[in-house]
Each structure stands twice: as C-alpha cells, then as structure tokens.
Write a protein that holds these residues in place. Sequence first.
Motif, PDB file in Angstrom:
ATOM      1  N   ALA A 169       2.803  -2.572  13.477  1.00 37.70           N
ATOM      2  CA  ALA A 169       2.885  -1.152  13.115  1.00 37.70           C
ATOM      3  C   ALA A 169       4.243  -0.578  13.510  1.00 37.70           C
ATOM      4  N   GLY A 170       4.701  -0.908  14.699  1.00 37.27           N
ATOM      5  CA  GLY A 170       5.997  -0.399  15.140  1.00 37.27           C
ATOM      6  C   GLY A 170       7.127  -0.863  14.249  1.00 37.27           C
ATOM      7  N   LEU A 200      -4.101   6.840   7.466  1.00 35.16           N
ATOM      8  CA  LEU A 200      -5.135   5.893   7.030  1.00 35.16           C
ATOM      9  C   LEU A 200      -4.520   4.709   6.293  1.00 35.16           C
ATOM     10  N   PHE A 201      -3.540   4.978   5.432  1.00 36.06           N
ATOM     11  CA  PHE A 201      -2.855   3.879   4.738  1.00 36.06           C
ATOM     12  C   PHE A 201      -2.252   2.915   5.737  1.00 36.06           C
ATOM     13  N   TYR A 202      -1.481   3.421   6.707  1.00 42.85           N
ATOM     14  CA  TYR A 202      -0.820   2.540   7.670  1.00 42.85           C
ATOM     15  C   TYR A 202      -1.829   1.738   8.488  1.00 42.85           C
ATOM     16  N   ILE A 203      -2.913   2.353   8.909  1.00 41.64           N
ATOM     17  CA  ILE A 203      -3.932   1.639   9.682  1.00 41.64           C
ATOM     18  C   ILE A 203      -4.544   0.512   8.853  1.00 41.64           C
ATOM     19  N   ILE A 204      -4.913   0.822   7.619  1.00 45.88           N
ATOM     20  CA  ILE A 204      -5.537  -0.187   6.748  1.00 45.88           C
ATOM     21  C   ILE A 204      -4.536  -1.282   6.387  1.00 45.88           C
ATOM     22  N   TYR A 205      -3.345  -0.897   5.994  1.00 43.69           N
ATOM     23  CA  TYR A 205      -2.347  -1.874   5.548  1.00 43.69           C
ATOM     24  C   TYR A 205      -1.927  -2.810   6.675  1.00 43.69           C
ATOM     25  N   ILE A 206      -1.629  -2.254   7.830  1.00 39.69           N
ATOM     26  CA  ILE A 206      -1.191  -3.069   8.953  1.00 39.69           C
ATOM     27  C   ILE A 206      -2.340  -3.934   9.482  1.00 39.69           C
ATOM     28  N   PHE A 212       6.937  -2.131  11.102  1.00 38.03           N
ATOM     29  CA  PHE A 212       6.763  -1.636   9.734  1.00 38.03           C
ATOM     30  C   PHE A 212       7.160  -0.166   9.641  1.00 38.03           C
ATOM     31  N   LEU A 213       6.722   0.636  10.598  1.00 40.07           N
ATOM     32  CA  LEU A 213       7.022   2.078  10.564  1.00 40.07           C
ATOM     33  C   LEU A 213       8.518   2.348  10.676  1.00 40.07           C
ATOM     34  N   ILE A 214       9.209   1.591  11.513  1.00 45.21           N
ATOM     35  CA  ILE A 214      10.663   1.790  11.623  1.00 45.21           C
ATOM     36  C   ILE A 214      11.330   1.536  10.277  1.00 45.21           C
ATOM     37  N   PHE A 215      11.011   0.404   9.671  1.00 48.11           N
ATOM     38  CA  PHE A 215      11.579   0.105   8.349  1.00 48.11           C
ATOM     39  C   PHE A 215      11.182   1.169   7.331  1.00 48.11           C
ATOM     40  N   ASP A 216       9.909   1.520   7.296  1.00 49.20           N
ATOM     41  CA  ASP A 216       9.405   2.429   6.266  1.00 49.20           C
ATOM     42  C   ASP A 216       9.941   3.848   6.435  1.00 49.20           C
ATOM     43  N   ILE A 217      10.122   4.305   7.654  1.00 47.81           N
ATOM     44  CA  ILE A 217      10.690   5.640   7.870  1.00 47.81           C
ATOM     45  C   ILE A 217      12.107   5.696   7.312  1.00 47.81           C
ATOM     46  N   PHE A 218      12.919   4.687   7.636  1.00 48.32           N
ATOM     47  CA  PHE A 218      14.282   4.661   7.098  1.00 48.32           C
ATOM     48  C   PHE A 218      14.264   4.567   5.577  1.00 48.32           C
ATOM     49  N   TRP A 219      13.380   3.755   5.034  1.00 52.68           N
ATOM     50  CA  TRP A 219      13.263   3.629   3.582  1.00 52.68           C
ATOM     51  C   TRP A 219      12.883   4.967   2.951  1.00 52.68           C
ATOM     52  N   LEU A 220      11.870   5.609   3.495  1.00 52.53           N
ATOM     53  CA  LEU A 220      11.405   6.866   2.911  1.00 52.53           C
ATOM     54  C   LEU A 220      12.467   7.963   3.002  1.00 52.53           C
ATOM     55  N   ILE A 221      13.224   7.993   4.093  1.00 46.11           N
ATOM     56  CA  ILE A 221      14.313   8.968   4.208  1.00 46.11           C
ATOM     57  C   ILE A 221      15.347   8.712   3.115  1.00 46.11           C
ATOM     58  N   PHE A 222      15.726   7.454   2.941  1.00 43.71           N
ATOM     59  CA  PHE A 222      16.700   7.097   1.916  1.00 43.71           C
ATOM     60  C   PHE A 222      16.139   7.290   0.513  1.00 43.71           C
ATOM     61  N   ALA A 223      14.954   6.763   0.288  1.00 41.32           N
ATOM     62  CA  ALA A 223      14.404   6.709  -1.070  1.00 41.32           C
ATOM     63  C   ALA A 223      13.885   8.051  -1.558  1.00 41.32           C
ATOM     64  N   TYR A 224      13.511   8.952  -0.664  1.00 38.92           N
ATOM     65  CA  TYR A 224      12.944  10.223  -1.107  1.00 38.92           C
ATOM     66  C   TYR A 224      13.903  10.948  -2.040  1.00 38.92           C
ATOM     67  N   ASN A 225      15.119  11.183  -1.599  1.00 39.23           N
ATOM     68  CA  ASN A 225      16.077  11.908  -2.437  1.00 39.23           C
ATOM     69  C   ASN A 225      16.714  11.022  -3.498  1.00 39.23           C
ATOM     70  N   ASN A 259       0.559  15.110   3.113  1.00 39.90           N
ATOM     71  CA  ASN A 259      -0.733  15.150   3.799  1.00 39.90           C
ATOM     72  C   ASN A 259      -0.787  13.967   4.766  1.00 39.90           C
ATOM     73  N   ILE A 260      -0.757  14.255   6.060  1.00 39.05           N
ATOM     74  CA  ILE A 260      -0.624  13.232   7.094  1.00 39.05           C
ATOM     75  C   ILE A 260      -1.842  12.310   7.189  1.00 39.05           C
ATOM     76  N   ILE A 261      -3.036  12.817   6.974  1.00 44.45           N
ATOM     77  CA  ILE A 261      -4.247  12.009   7.178  1.00 44.45           C
ATOM     78  C   ILE A 261      -4.289  10.799   6.236  1.00 44.45           C
ATOM     79  N   PRO A 262      -4.092  10.963   4.933  1.00 41.33           N
ATOM     80  CA  PRO A 262      -4.070   9.764   4.074  1.00 41.33           C
ATOM     81  C   PRO A 262      -2.930   8.807   4.443  1.00 41.33           C
ATOM     82  N   ALA A 263      -1.810   9.334   4.884  1.00 43.58           N
ATOM     83  CA  ALA A 263      -0.691   8.471   5.281  1.00 43.58           C
ATOM     84  C   ALA A 263      -1.069   7.619   6.487  1.00 43.58           C
TER      85      ALA A 263
END
Length: 134
Positions: free
Chosen positions: A12-13, A49-55, A15-28, A43-47
């Motif tokens: 989780a740690g 839940l996704f990370y818990i299930i995926y990881i 994946f989240l580091i990679f994904d946070i940087f990706w989302l910051i870059f990819a959003y705009n 919406n934080i709750i589905p996000a």
Amino acid sequence: MFQFIKLFLISAGIFLIFDIFWLIFAYNNLYKNHIGHLIGDFNIIPAVLFYIIYISALTFFVIMPSIDKQSIYYVIMAGAFFGLVCYSTYDLTNLASIKNWSLTVTIIDIIWGTFVTSTTATLVYLLVEKFGGK
C-alpha cells in the motif's frame, strides 16, 4: 495472517506513493484534458475502498505466490498481468459504455496500471528477499 498484513502495508505504501505522483501529473495533463467533462467532486470513501481491495488482491494473488515460488520473473510477469487485467476491466468498460470516454485515457491508463502494479509487486518482493520476512 501477520505476513499478509505486513505485505499489504508495504504494498500500500509503495503503490500510494507511485499513484499520488501519477495522479498529480496525470490529472491536468491527461484526465482533465480528455475527460474533464466527466470529472466531479472527489469522494474519498470509494477511493479508500478501491485501494484496500486492489492492494489486498495484489498481495494475495501476486506477491504471496511470488514469495512462495521465490521467483523474480513470476512477480514481474504476474504483477504486470494482474495490473493489465484490472486496469483493462475498468478502462475498456468505460470506453464501451460512457459517451465520449477517451481512447487516449484508456490506453495510457492501462499502460500505467500494468507498470505500477508490476513495479509495486516487484519492489515488495525485493524488499522481502533482501530483509527476510517470510
């Protein structure tokens, strides 16, 4: 169970580091430009839940078997395939069913999911191999 929780937390740690940087870059640079008309409030709750299930699934289906097999090749390939399947499921379903969904987003997101999943699984495997923990 302790082994699963430990692997889950490490995964989780990473994946989240990679994904946070990706989302910051990819959003705009990607999402806002190609599917901005579809983006609503975050919406934080589905996000979460996704990370818990995926990881959890990544840990169970890829990382733990890789450690049991003691195979770097397996973790790289199984991680890539798992990421490809999961991200393709999401993106191709959107492409098939959401009006004006972007083919560009679909392709890039599938590549990203394949890469980040394989990389995360491989890094966890290498950490376990280096520091023990089986």
